[in-house]
Scaffold this motif. Sequence first.
Motif, PDB file in Angstrom:
ATOM      1  N   GLU A   1       0.830  -1.202   0.000  1.00  0.00           N
ATOM      2  CA  GLU A   1       0.000   0.000   0.000  1.00  0.00           C
ATOM      3  C   GLU A   1       0.867   1.255   0.000  1.00  0.00           C
ATOM      4  N   GLY A   2       1.997   1.199   0.717  1.00  0.00           N
ATOM      5  CA  GLY A   2       2.899   2.356   0.737  1.00  0.00           C
ATOM      6  C   GLY A   2       3.537   2.618  -0.612  1.00  0.00           C
ATOM      7  N   GLU A   3       3.974   1.568  -1.289  1.00  0.00           N
ATOM      8  CA  GLU A   3       4.580   1.736  -2.609  1.00  0.00           C
ATOM      9  C   GLU A   3       3.587   2.308  -3.612  1.00  0.00           C
ATOM     10  N   ARG A   4       2.341   1.925  -3.463  1.00  0.00           N
ATOM     11  CA  ARG A   4       1.316   2.476  -4.346  1.00  0.00           C
ATOM     12  C   ARG A   4       1.177   3.987  -4.137  1.00  0.00           C
ATOM     13  N   ILE A   5       1.260   4.422  -2.889  1.00  0.00           N
ATOM     14  CA  ILE A   5       1.173   5.854  -2.590  1.00  0.00           C
ATOM     15  C   ILE A   5       2.388   6.591  -3.138  1.00  0.00           C
ATOM     16  N   ILE A   6       3.568   6.008  -2.955  1.00  0.00           N
ATOM     17  CA  ILE A   6       4.806   6.639  -3.444  1.00  0.00           C
ATOM     18  C   ILE A   6       4.749   6.847  -4.956  1.00  0.00           C
ATOM     19  N   ALA A   7       4.178   5.880  -5.653  1.00  0.00           N
ATOM     20  CA  ALA A   7       4.114   5.959  -7.114  1.00  0.00           C
ATOM     21  C   ALA A   7       2.993   6.865  -7.616  1.00  0.00           C
ATOM     22  N   SER A   8       2.094   7.270  -6.719  1.00  0.00           N
ATOM     23  CA  SER A   8       0.948   8.071  -7.151  1.00  0.00           C
ATOM     24  C   SER A   8       1.357   9.518  -7.371  1.00  0.00           C
ATOM     25  N   ALA A   9       0.556  10.196  -8.136  1.00  0.00           N
ATOM     26  CA  ALA A   9       0.803  11.613  -8.411  1.00  0.00           C
ATOM     27  C   ALA A   9      -0.305  12.438  -7.768  1.00  0.00           C
ATOM     28  N   GLY A  10      -0.073  13.728  -7.673  1.00  0.00           N
ATOM     29  CA  GLY A  10      -1.106  14.611  -7.150  1.00  0.00           C
ATOM     30  C   GLY A  10      -0.800  15.064  -5.736  1.00  0.00           C
ATOM     31  N   SER A  11      -1.465  16.124  -5.353  1.00  0.00           N
ATOM     32  CA  SER A  11      -1.192  16.752  -4.062  1.00  0.00           C
ATOM     33  C   SER A  11      -1.748  15.968  -2.888  1.00  0.00           C
ATOM     34  N   SER A  12      -2.643  15.015  -3.132  1.00  0.00           N
ATOM     35  CA  SER A  12      -3.290  14.295  -2.026  1.00  0.00           C
ATOM     36  C   SER A  12      -2.493  13.086  -1.564  1.00  0.00           C
ATOM     37  N   TRP A  13      -1.289  12.852  -2.148  1.00  0.00           N
ATOM     38  CA  TRP A  13      -0.534  11.672  -1.757  1.00  0.00           C
ATOM     39  C   TRP A  13      -0.191  11.696  -0.264  1.00  0.00           C
ATOM     40  N   ALA A  14       0.092  12.884   0.274  1.00  0.00           N
ATOM     41  CA  ALA A  14       0.456  13.000   1.687  1.00  0.00           C
ATOM     42  C   ALA A  14      -0.717  12.630   2.590  1.00  0.00           C
ATOM     43  N   ASP A  15      -1.933  12.974   2.185  1.00  0.00           N
ATOM     44  CA  ASP A  15      -3.109  12.586   2.962  1.00  0.00           C
ATOM     45  C   ASP A  15      -3.265  11.063   2.976  1.00  0.00           C
ATOM     46  N   ARG A  16      -3.005  10.431   1.817  1.00  0.00           N
ATOM     47  CA  ARG A  16      -3.087   8.973   1.744  1.00  0.00           C
ATOM     48  C   ARG A  16      -2.007   8.330   2.624  1.00  0.00           C
ATOM     49  N   ALA A  17      -0.809   8.921   2.588  1.00  0.00           N
ATOM     50  CA  ALA A  17       0.285   8.392   3.406  1.00  0.00           C
ATOM     51  C   ALA A  17      -0.047   8.510   4.895  1.00  0.00           C
ATOM     52  N   GLU A  18      -0.562   9.648   5.301  1.00  0.00           N
ATOM     53  CA  GLU A  18      -0.918   9.846   6.702  1.00  0.00           C
ATOM     54  C   GLU A  18      -2.013   8.878   7.133  1.00  0.00           C
ATOM     55  N   TRP A  19      -2.985   8.630   6.265  1.00  0.00           N
ATOM     56  CA  TRP A  19      -4.068   7.701   6.582  1.00  0.00           C
ATOM     57  C   TRP A  19      -3.533   6.274   6.704  1.00  0.00           C
ATOM     58  N   LEU A  20      -2.618   5.896   5.818  1.00  0.00           N
ATOM     59  CA  LEU A  20      -2.027   4.560   5.902  1.00  0.00           C
ATOM     60  C   LEU A  20      -1.284   4.378   7.227  1.00  0.00           C
ATOM     61  N   MET A  21      -0.499   5.372   7.604  1.00  0.00           N
ATOM     62  CA  MET A  21       0.247   5.257   8.861  1.00  0.00           C
ATOM     63  C   MET A  21      -0.677   5.274  10.072  1.00  0.00           C
ATOM     64  N   THR A  22      -1.758   6.023   9.983  1.00  0.00           N
ATOM     65  CA  THR A  22      -2.738   6.029  11.067  1.00  0.00           C
ATOM     66  C   THR A  22      -3.310   4.638  11.283  1.00  0.00           C
ATOM     67  N   GLU A  23      -3.564   3.942  10.186  1.00  0.00           N
ATOM     68  CA  GLU A  23      -4.116   2.592  10.266  1.00  0.00           C
ATOM     69  C   GLU A  23      -3.089   1.543  10.661  1.00  0.00           C
ATOM     70  N   ALA A  24      -1.926   1.590  10.032  1.00  0.00           N
ATOM     71  CA  ALA A  24      -1.000   0.461  10.092  1.00  0.00           C
ATOM     72  C   ALA A  24       0.017   0.546  11.222  1.00  0.00           C
ATOM     73  N   LEU A  25       0.226   1.727  11.787  1.00  0.00           N
ATOM     74  CA  LEU A  25       1.217   1.894  12.845  1.00  0.00           C
ATOM     75  C   LEU A  25       0.513   2.258  14.150  1.00  0.00           C
ATOM     76  N   SER A  26       0.945   1.643  15.221  1.00  0.00           N
ATOM     77  CA  SER A  26       0.321   1.875  16.514  1.00  0.00           C
ATOM     78  C   SER A  26       0.601   3.295  17.000  1.00  0.00           C
TER      79      SER A  26
END
Length: 383
Positions: A26-51
Amino acid sequence: MGDDDAVSLDLSNYELTWPVSLFVSEGERIIASAGSSWADRAEWLMTEALSGSTAVADFSEMVNHHEVDPWGGTASGWGRSGPAVMTKHEWFSEVISRASEIRLAAAPRPYWPQRQARGLSTNGSTAHDAQRDFARIVGDFVDNGYLVEHFGEECVDDPNALPDASALIERRLGIPGLWPLAPETWDKDTFYGLIEVLHDLVSRPRMRRYHDYCSCGWHHSEFHNGPARILYRTKVNELLRAAGVQYELAAEGEDLGRLVAVTDDARSQLVHRALHDSPPDVTPDVRHAIALYRSRDASSESKRSAIFNLGRVLEERRALIKDQLGKDEGALFEIANRFDLRHRRADQRGEYDEAFLDWIFWWYLGTVELTNELIRAKSRAHG
């Protein structure tokens, strides 16, 4: 940023609650994505996946790419200086690339009441404990928007009624009144049925946005069931193992997402190889045989049918086996032909322990794997 100025991230304060491979994909997919919202996706992934919120807080302290001053400072001028400044993208990319180094979150060591075997349950092993724990797991998925695609999501700007979640489950399971979850009312079959139904309904939202009007809350979008089902199977299978239940959700095959009998690691790997390495002409038979054999309610008849399917694959490869084993190839089929397994003739023996069915199934599946390798070797030799 040059190698001499590289900043090494300290990952010791992070704990991963997801499987490493899922977090990375899921992280690699975000890294490869374009657009200004990638950081929001990254933050959401970390919110879910990291304690906890430590990783998200660290991420928020990084600068955006356009804030980096190529001459040694930052556009913001808030104390970050020198070429060692990391951007959010660089920071997140390093976290994903080094995900295998992150400590996996573990249950806290037992507290006093558990150590003294008083008060709280020590291992969650009773049926009702498992059902309550399952309801809590599903509650976490609900909170993170994993059922929004099917159940909908309330919004102050949308007056339309939400889909009837209980009716949706009833259409699949045939049992009314199962939503909201009430684990104290379930029998075993209802519990197991809900495990399978919800596996098919979860879908991960890869994006969320906060709707602040009237404190409406988070809204979720960009759903994908693949990562959701991987995470769901991981959480539920951990629960079932802790409760001593001898079933798990299948991760592959015709019975994907259905409860199947637990096997040891070696046999699980054999199943995996048979499902993925068999040629297309026999894959349906192999998949069906495995599903018949390992189903939660597998009977002697279904196990015989599984053996029949594998036997048919081996019969079609008899010439190959004879070419490799010579006159001894008949021994491979003799036991199955003399017992009441495939042909069901009057002169066959039918009274034997069911353990014999287990033995012959794994023997045949191992032989299917062997012949798969012989076919690949023959193909390479003629390639």
